[in-house]
Design an enzyme around this catalytic site. Structure first.
Site, short mmCIF file in Angstrom:
data_model
loop_
_atom_site.label_atom_id
_atom_site.label_comp_id
_atom_site.label_asym_id
_atom_site.label_seq_id
_atom_site.Cartn_x
_atom_site.Cartn_y
_atom_site.Cartn_z
N PRO A 1 0.77 -1.24 0.00
CA PRO A 1 0.00 0.00 0.00
C PRO A 1 0.80 1.30 0.00
CG PRO A 1 -0.01 -0.95 2.18
CD PRO A 1 0.71 -1.92 1.29
N CYS A 2 1.47 1.59 -1.10
CA CYS A 2 2.21 2.85 -1.21
C CYS A 2 1.25 4.04 -1.21
CB CYS A 2 3.09 2.86 -2.45
SG CYS A 2 2.21 2.51 -3.99
N HIS A 3 -0.01 3.82 -1.58
CA HIS A 3 -1.00 4.89 -1.60
C HIS A 3 -1.38 5.37 -0.21
CE1 HIS A 3 -3.10 1.03 -1.40
NE2 HIS A 3 -4.08 1.67 -0.78
#
Length: 146
Positions: free
Chosen positions: A133-135
């Site tokens: 989950p880089c977001h």
């Protein structure tokens, strides 16, 4: 041997890359670090049953559930990038973390300090968007950056 397929998501087509049963890549079209050769390979193949578990995970995710990983992931990257991506997996579903908070976690795990800028560089090269989950990583002010 790498295998590619396309998953139609609410964000548009996502290209899935699998190798030896593990997810190695998941990209949006025109993503900055997207391997364009993967699009051509993926467009010519239907989503095979071997990737059914990834497709189901994505379906559940976009439906609002919080699926745990039920398939192996093997992103390719440097030791530092892998450490950053591992730290991203620890960000709880629905929560955010700052680049500096991720830098602190990575620094503690590696026994050496990490800068928020270095974390940003590794986050930008995340080949497993959504799954890793880089977001959920934001700037110190809480805004999206990079």
């Amino acid at each position: 041997m790498d295998e590619f397929a396309v998953f139609d998501s609410p964000l548009g087509p996502l290209t899935i890359q699998m190798k030896a049963g593990a997810l190695c890549g998941l990209w949006m079209e025109n993503q900055k670090n997207f391997p364009n050769e993967a699009i051509a390979a993926a467009r010519s193949a239907p989503l095979p049953p071997a990737r059914g578990v990834v497709a189901q995970w994505l379906t559940d995710y976009f439906a609002g559930s919080r699926p745990g990983l039920s398939f192996p992931v093997r992103p390719a990257g440097t030791y530092f990038q892998l450490a950053v991506w591992s730290a991203l997996l620890d960000i709880p579903y629905g929560e955010m973390a700052t680049y500096s908070a991720v830098a602190q976690i990575v620094g503690e795990r590696r026994g050496a300090p990490s800068s928020a800028r270095a974390i940003g560089g590794a986050v930008a090269k995340n080949a497993l968007m959504i799954v890793v989950p880089c977001h959920r990583v934001v700037g110190a002010s809480g805004s999206l950056t990079g």
